[in-house]
Design an enzyme around this catalytic site. Sequence first.
Site, PDB file in Angstrom:
ATOM      1  CG  ASP A  72      21.957  10.587  13.528  1.00 56.15           C
ATOM      2  OD1 ASP A  72      21.262   9.796  14.186  1.00 56.15           O
ATOM      3  OD2 ASP A  72      21.546  11.718  13.209  1.00 56.15           O
ATOM      4  CG  ASP A  73      19.510   7.132  12.062  1.00 54.86           C
ATOM      5  OD1 ASP A  73      19.460   7.207  13.302  1.00 54.86           O
ATOM      6  OD2 ASP A  73      18.639   7.640  11.328  1.00 54.86           O
ATOM      7  CB  CYS A 114      18.573   9.837  17.280  1.00 52.39           C
ATOM      8  SG  CYS A 114      17.211  10.663  16.462  1.00 52.39           S
ATOM      9  CG  HIS A 171      17.761  15.345  17.236  1.00 53.21           C
ATOM     10  ND1 HIS A 171      17.458  14.207  16.544  1.00 53.21           N
ATOM     11  CD2 HIS A 171      16.778  16.227  16.931  1.00 53.21           C
ATOM     12  CE1 HIS A 171      16.352  14.376  15.849  1.00 53.21           C
ATOM     13  NE2 HIS A 171      15.923  15.599  16.060  1.00 53.21           N
ATOM     14  CG  ASP A 338      21.710   7.786  16.943  1.00 54.93           C
ATOM     15  OD1 ASP A 338      21.743   6.946  16.018  1.00 54.93           O
ATOM     16  OD2 ASP A 338      21.238   8.931  16.786  1.00 54.93           O
ATOM     17  CG  ASN A 339      18.784   5.135  16.169  1.00 58.00           C
ATOM     18  OD1 ASN A 339      18.585   6.251  16.658  1.00 58.00           O
ATOM     19  ND2 ASN A 339      18.932   4.966  14.867  1.00 58.00           N
TER      20      ASN A 339
END
Length: 526
Positions: A72-73, A114, A171, A338-339
């Site tokens: 995540d991130d 995300c 999410h 995810d990003n």
Amino acid sequence: MKTNLLCWALFATITSLLTAEEPARFDRSVKVTQNFEAAIPHPAQQKAVAEKLAALEKKTGRKPNILWLVVDDMGYGDPGCYGGGEVIGAATPNIDRLAVGGLKLTSCYSQQTCTPTRAAILTGRLPVRTGLTRPILAGDKVTKNPWEGEVSLATLLSEAGYYTLLTGKWHIGEGKGMRPHDVGFDEFLGYYPAQKEISQRVDERRYPGLVLDPDRMKMFEGVGPDDHLTHGFKGGKTEQLAQIKSTEDMGKADQVLADFTIAQIKKLAQGDKPFFIEHCFMKVHCDNFRNPDLGVLSESKYAYKEAVAEVDLHVDEIVKALDEAGVLENTFVFFTSDNGPQMDAWPDSGYTPFRGAKGTTFEGGVRVPGIAYWKGMIKPGRTSNDVFDLMDLFGTAMTLAGVAIDKLPDDRYYDFIDQTSFLLEDEGKSNREAVYFWWGTELMAIRMKEYKGHVKVVLPQSTHMHIDLALVHDVGLAPWIFNLHLDPKEEMTVGHRRDPWLASVLGKLKAHAATMKKYPPKNIGL
């Protein structure tokens, strides 16, 4: 497999007819089916990989397992194999080893935040089409279930005989009908929201106005996301397990999730079904807290760097579990983020060498690490700068599982490309010609070969403020076109200076926009 071979034979026949009549084009892609994104034909590589997969299935007697490791991130520049690691205070030897043992993608793309990415990889469709254009936040009330009518990858694989499991962050909706085990997964163990949405309830140092105000906390609890570890089963019970009651609990969450995935790998490896596991880390999304059980893991010792080092540790544990269970050589593993990094949370955020960050469609927001690993099937030490969209994992998983595209409804548009042959052939080339970038319902940009063309941009109004203090701008007189080979930071346009003929790129973008008219996107109230 026979169905897929027939599809590729038809694809190759149509391609040969087209190429016999037409001169070479800048856009090499060919559209075979109107409601699917056009792909670059590579019939020889596709045939070779189909035979390679058939030989493996004959040897093992089953379809391959699929494991996605989604951070995540994490920024493009965080892992050592992408220029970070020890250089920036958090060594990532295990992620680096995965890259050395497989294929490292240097032009791998996500969505700009995300929820859109997580929805896209499970539907094979751009978020603007499904309505999942941004995270569903506290107080949001969607007007319709975005999953209604969608066919998830988990559903397709489950119907094909796979056991499907999502561990970790979801999410993409926590209401009934929107949970992982409601949309195709056989089992879910994890958390519905991101770390910060959970930990803000217990972090009085950062959020005293909420934590130390009982009345305000009561108001928040009325609309706030769930803060429990949740265990759910398709068609069965959904159970709330441990609640996050402290920042220490939040710091330990990824170890709990990794332990569960490892236990499931050991169990499923003994079963008679192949498995699809999407393991979604809670880290490194802010707010990050050290796992007190692990001690200091990074040279930097800052919370974000500790989170990167912990993710690296769990990657090693999970891959080792595949090996110890005897299924490493029959498991396709893909590691990604995810990003890009959420710079608005700096210094609790990652690193990218590119312009922009999470929330923008500049390279810093959407260009992410992407590592494909499969012992014995993917040639070690490969690196490719060919474009890859994380949505392509959808089509790749379908092919690996032997799911034919006629399982997908023909009343909607699909944006994925099957990249199996690119990833598995020793010198494979990408089957994707272009990647399209949206910000909500705004069409922003395109990447085609080494060129990036912007028609709209997100411009921060202060350092690192790419979300909370940023504006969406039209670009003005002419599109902003960058040559990413010359200018990976997207600082100087080349349209009239060097490449005025690049109207070809914009023509591709215009054709993409036209698909929205023929196949109108959903509006779910976001």
